[in-house]
Design an enzyme around this catalytic site. Structure first.
Site, PDB file in Angstrom:
ATOM      1  CB  CYS A   1      10.825  19.692 -10.083  1.00 26.90           C
ATOM      2  SG  CYS A   1      12.386  19.581  -9.222  1.00 26.90           S
TER       3      CYS A   1
ATOM      4  N   GLY B   1      -5.397  -8.995   3.059  1.00 26.16           N
ATOM      5  CA  GLY B   1      -6.001  -8.028   2.138  1.00 26.16           C
ATOM      6  C   GLY B   1      -5.264  -7.821   0.835  1.00 26.16           C
ATOM      7  CB  THR B   2      -2.495  -8.714  -0.957  1.00 23.90           C
ATOM      8  OG1 THR B   2      -1.985  -8.680  -2.296  1.00 23.90           O
ATOM      9  CG2 THR B   2      -1.899  -9.892  -0.217  1.00 23.90           C
ATOM     10  CB  SER B   3      -5.672  -9.892  -5.441  1.00 18.40           C
ATOM     11  OG  SER B   3      -4.733  -8.962  -5.960  1.00 18.40           O
TER      12      SER B   3
ATOM     13  CB  ALA C   1      -8.176  -7.006   7.205  1.00 20.38           C
TER      14      ALA C   1
ATOM     15  CG  ASN D   1      -1.871  -1.172   1.199  1.00 20.49           C
ATOM     16  OD1 ASN D   1      -2.024  -1.834   0.175  1.00 20.49           O
ATOM     17  ND2 ASN D   1      -2.504  -1.457   2.325  1.00 20.49           N
ATOM     18  CB  VAL D   2       1.124   4.041  -2.233  1.00 24.98           C
ATOM     19  CG1 VAL D   2       1.864   3.035  -3.108  1.00 24.98           C
ATOM     20  CG2 VAL D   2      -0.275   4.327  -2.793  1.00 24.98           C
TER      21      VAL D   2
ATOM     22  CG  HIS E   1       3.978  -1.752  -4.811  1.00 28.38           C
ATOM     23  ND1 HIS E   1       2.821  -2.509  -4.869  1.00 28.38           N
ATOM     24  CD2 HIS E   1       4.963  -2.531  -5.333  1.00 28.38           C
ATOM     25  CE1 HIS E   1       3.101  -3.701  -5.400  1.00 28.38           C
ATOM     26  NE2 HIS E   1       4.390  -3.734  -5.676  1.00 28.38           N
TER      27      HIS E   1
ATOM     28  CB  CYS F   1      12.109  15.980 -10.256  1.00 31.59           C
ATOM     29  SG  CYS F   1      12.357  16.916 -11.774  1.00 31.59           S
TER      30      CYS F   1
END
Ligand code: BJW
Ligand code: ZN
Length: 246
Positions: A150, A189-191, A233, A104-105, A121, A129
């Site tokens: 930038c 929680g991940t495929s 979850a 997750n990001v 990820h 930049c």
């Protein structure tokens, strides 16, 4: 085997493990209101993640890709960690060595209070930049101008990993190293279809380490893990980690 038996067995494995690796995906943030990638809620204006999360899409139409990220940033800015995230902070406190590998990001594990986090990820609040490589953290929502620029006047891109791009080398290497050596792996929680991240769970299975999966649906891992638990979850993880009596 009834679900409660499975939860109890999984809770015992985790309690008896000194070194635990956790692999999380978008499903753990779903209950915080962050959309997942695959499935009905994974679409944005009829585009899928596969169409937008690529360097080619960004080259073709940076404005479109940035609008998607800006929309997601606004959703994530309002999101708060849910009981699933919070249970993992308890697990970190209760475990001798703990590694949280997240695809997750959204930064919600950090906000929840976990410390040993490997963001394989990237992070949606980071901008990089496209010309000089300068990175900055920017939590402004919405971004203005869009695309952001930038100091060198070139366009910034989201500090995330798109399809076909390499993951941060040291981070993913450490994730595999820990997954090969630990006592138990918890996948939530991940495929488990995106590689190399999903390979973290496979590496542990190949090393004979017990892997516990928590997911609303069956995944590529369900048939090959030690214990697979169907559920949210945010409901299952607190049971697994805090509440030993069922
Ligand atoms: C719940 C729930 C609840 C819901 N409770 N559960 C080997 C085989 C085949 C292909 C490849 C391979 N190796 C590499 C590839 C190519 C590619 C890949 O994997 N493709 C596959 C899709 C086929 N991988 C790459 O390109 C990677 N790079 C790479 O390999 O570099 C090497 C290289 C470089 C150059 C040339 C060649 C090779 C990079 C992958 C980057 C992925 N990026 C994204 C976007 C990140 C930025 C952003 O957020 O915008 O990462 S795509 C997207 O998928 C995102 C996610 O992190 C990732 C995984 O998704 P996740 O988290 O699993 O979400 P979902 O939606 O799929 O699943 C949610 C799950 O939760 C579901 O199962 C639900 O049931 C469940 N759920 N609610 C519990 N409440
Ligand atoms: Zn620059």
């Amino acid at each position: 085997m009834v679900k409660e038996d499975r939860i109890q067995r999984a809770a015992t494995i985790l309690r008896e493990s000194r070194d635990v690796v956790v692999l999380t995906g978008a499903g753990i943030s779903a209950e915080s209101g962050v959309p997942t990638f695959r499935g009905a809620d994974g679409l944005w204006k009829n585009y899928s993640a596969q169409e937008l999360a690529t360097p080619e899409a960004f080259q073709r139409d940076p404005q479109l890709v940035w609008e998607w990220y800006d929309w997601r940033r606004s959703r994530i800015a309002r999101a708060r960690p849910n009981p699933g995230h919070l249970a993992l902070t308890q697990l970190e406190k209760a475990t001798h060595r703990f590694t949280l590998v997240t695809q997750n990001v959204d930064g919600l594990h950090d906000l929840a209070g976990n410390r040993e986090i490997l963001e394989v990820h990237g992070n949606i609040w980071k901008l990089r930049c496209t010309e000089c490589g300068l990175e900055r953290v920017d939590r402004t929502v919405p971004l203005d101008p869009l695309p952001p620029l930038c100091e060198c006047r070139a366009m910034m891109r989201p500090g995330v990993v798109w399809f076909g791009e390499s993951l941060p080398e040291d981070t993913i290497a450490l994730a595999f190293q820990r997954a090969n050596q630990c006592d138990a792996v918890l996948v939530a929680g991940t495929s488990a279809v995106v590689y190399p991240a999903a390979g973290v769970a496979l590496a542990a299975i190949q090393a004979g380490i017990p892997v516990i999966e928590v997911n609303l649906e069956e995944t590529e891992l369900s048939a090959i893990v030690e214990i697979s638990i169907r559920g949210r979850a945010g409901e299952v993880l607190p049971f697994l980690i805090n509440d030993r009596e069922l």
